[in-house]
Design a protein around this motif. Structure first.
Motif, PDB file in Angstrom:
ATOM      1  N   GLY A   1       0.830  -1.195   0.000  1.00  0.00           N
ATOM      2  CA  GLY A   1       0.000   0.000   0.000  1.00  0.00           C
ATOM      3  C   GLY A   1       0.864   1.244   0.000  1.00  0.00           C
ATOM      4  O   GLY A   1       2.095   1.167   0.012  1.00  0.00           O
TER       5      GLY A   1
ATOM      6  N   MET B   1      -3.859  -5.621  -0.197  1.00  0.00           N
ATOM      7  CA  MET B   1      -3.725  -4.177  -0.353  1.00  0.00           C
ATOM      8  C   MET B   1      -4.319  -3.495   0.876  1.00  0.00           C
ATOM      9  O   MET B   1      -5.480  -3.716   1.212  1.00  0.00           O
TER      10      MET B   1
ATOM     11  N   LEU C   1      -5.397   0.008   2.402  1.00  0.00           N
ATOM     12  CA  LEU C   1      -5.774   1.316   1.876  1.00  0.00           C
ATOM     13  C   LEU C   1      -6.245   2.236   2.993  1.00  0.00           C
ATOM     14  O   LEU C   1      -6.725   1.777   4.032  1.00  0.00           O
TER      15      LEU C   1
ATOM     16  N   ASP D   1     -11.702   5.776  -3.368  1.00  0.00           N
ATOM     17  CA  ASP D   1     -11.327   4.708  -4.297  1.00  0.00           C
ATOM     18  C   ASP D   1     -10.062   5.031  -5.093  1.00  0.00           C
ATOM     19  O   ASP D   1      -9.563   4.192  -5.828  1.00  0.00           O
TER      20      ASP D   1
ATOM     21  N   GLN E   1      -6.878   5.570  -4.159  1.00  0.00           N
ATOM     22  CA  GLN E   1      -5.701   4.775  -3.802  1.00  0.00           C
ATOM     23  C   GLN E   1      -5.774   3.378  -4.401  1.00  0.00           C
ATOM     24  O   GLN E   1      -4.778   2.864  -4.898  1.00  0.00           O
ATOM     25  N   LYS E   2      -6.946   2.774  -4.342  1.00  0.00           N
ATOM     26  CA  LYS E   2      -7.101   1.418  -4.874  1.00  0.00           C
ATOM     27  C   LYS E   2      -6.804   1.391  -6.368  1.00  0.00           C
ATOM     28  O   LYS E   2      -6.079   0.526  -6.852  1.00  0.00           O
ATOM     29  N   LYS E   3      -7.338   2.350  -7.099  1.00  0.00           N
ATOM     30  CA  LYS E   3      -7.118   2.389  -8.545  1.00  0.00           C
ATOM     31  C   LYS E   3      -5.647   2.622  -8.884  1.00  0.00           C
ATOM     32  O   LYS E   3      -5.101   1.990  -9.783  1.00  0.00           O
TER      33      LYS E   3
ATOM     34  N   LEU F   1      -3.028   1.894  -6.991  1.00  0.00           N
ATOM     35  CA  LEU F   1      -2.269   0.711  -6.594  1.00  0.00           C
ATOM     36  C   LEU F   1      -2.476  -0.432  -7.586  1.00  0.00           C
ATOM     37  O   LEU F   1      -1.525  -1.103  -7.976  1.00  0.00           O
ATOM     38  N   GLU F   2      -3.709  -0.628  -8.026  1.00  0.00           N
ATOM     39  CA  GLU F   2      -3.982  -1.660  -9.037  1.00  0.00           C
ATOM     40  C   GLU F   2      -3.229  -1.366 -10.322  1.00  0.00           C
ATOM     41  O   GLU F   2      -2.673  -2.267 -10.943  1.00  0.00           O
TER      42      GLU F   2
END
Length: 194
Positions: free
Chosen positions: A56, A132, A134, A140, A142-144, A146-147
């Protein structure tokens, strides 16, 4: 490669070039060997039945999570980049041991080598599960991000691995089967490698 005309005659050549590029890209993501200085903390011996990597952005709670669920003490502070090396911990669940790795926070552009991104991602690639972590207050985004970083280096998130099989024919040659459309591999390239 971009200037090469794409047709049946050049398809095989382009496939070989793409394979070489993928191999070189993988070598770039590997952490530096013993000749590259200290590089401390990233060569963690595999231990237990499974390996889980906590990945993360900085200051999202990876070290706190590791300290809470394992008996390992990982420093956590109010500033970013408190964790600079990979810190292992072990979860004992029933009769199994699960190794939990607290990785340093990655930043945007880690796939290209910013920060210690290559080393962190190389350790994450060796894990059985990537968890992950977060920050809920960031939404959302950070998730995008990181992905995107993980998919850039070839990690397939929440997808089954493609099933590719090769069988040797009795009459000579091989049979090539795949369950998903392949973007970088074709039968001619496989025949050349095999």
């Amino acid at each position: 490669m971009a200037r090469t005309q794409k047709n049946k005659a050049t398809e095989h050549h382009l496939g070989l070039l793409k394979a070489r590029i993928a191999k070189l890209r993988t070598q770039l993501l590997e952490p530096a060997g013993k000749s590259g200085g200290k590089g401390e903390g990233f060569d963690v011996a595999r231990y237990g039945d499974a390996r889980v990597a906590l990945i993360g952005f900085p200051s999202v709670g990876k070290s706190t999570l590791l300290s809470e669920v394992t008996e390992t003490k990982s420093d956590a502070a109010a500033y970013e980049f408190t964790t600079l090396t990979c810190i292992p911990g072990v979860i004992h669940y029933k009769d199994s041991k699960i190794q939990l790795l607290d990785l340093p926070g990655i930043i945007e552009g880690a796939a290209e080598g910013k920060g210690r991104g290559r080393q962190v991602i190389a350790v994450a690639k060796s894990a059985d599960v990537i968890l992950m972590v977060l920050d809920a207050s960031k939404g959302d985004i950070q998730k995008k991000l990181l992905e995107k970083e993980l998919e850039t280096v070839g990690l397939r998130l929440n997808q089954s691995p493609p099933q590719i099989s090769f069988k040797k024919k009795k009459t000579g040659g091989i049979t090539f089967n795949n369950t998903v459309p392949l973007s970088h591999l074709d039968e001619k390239t496989v025949m050349n490698v095999y």
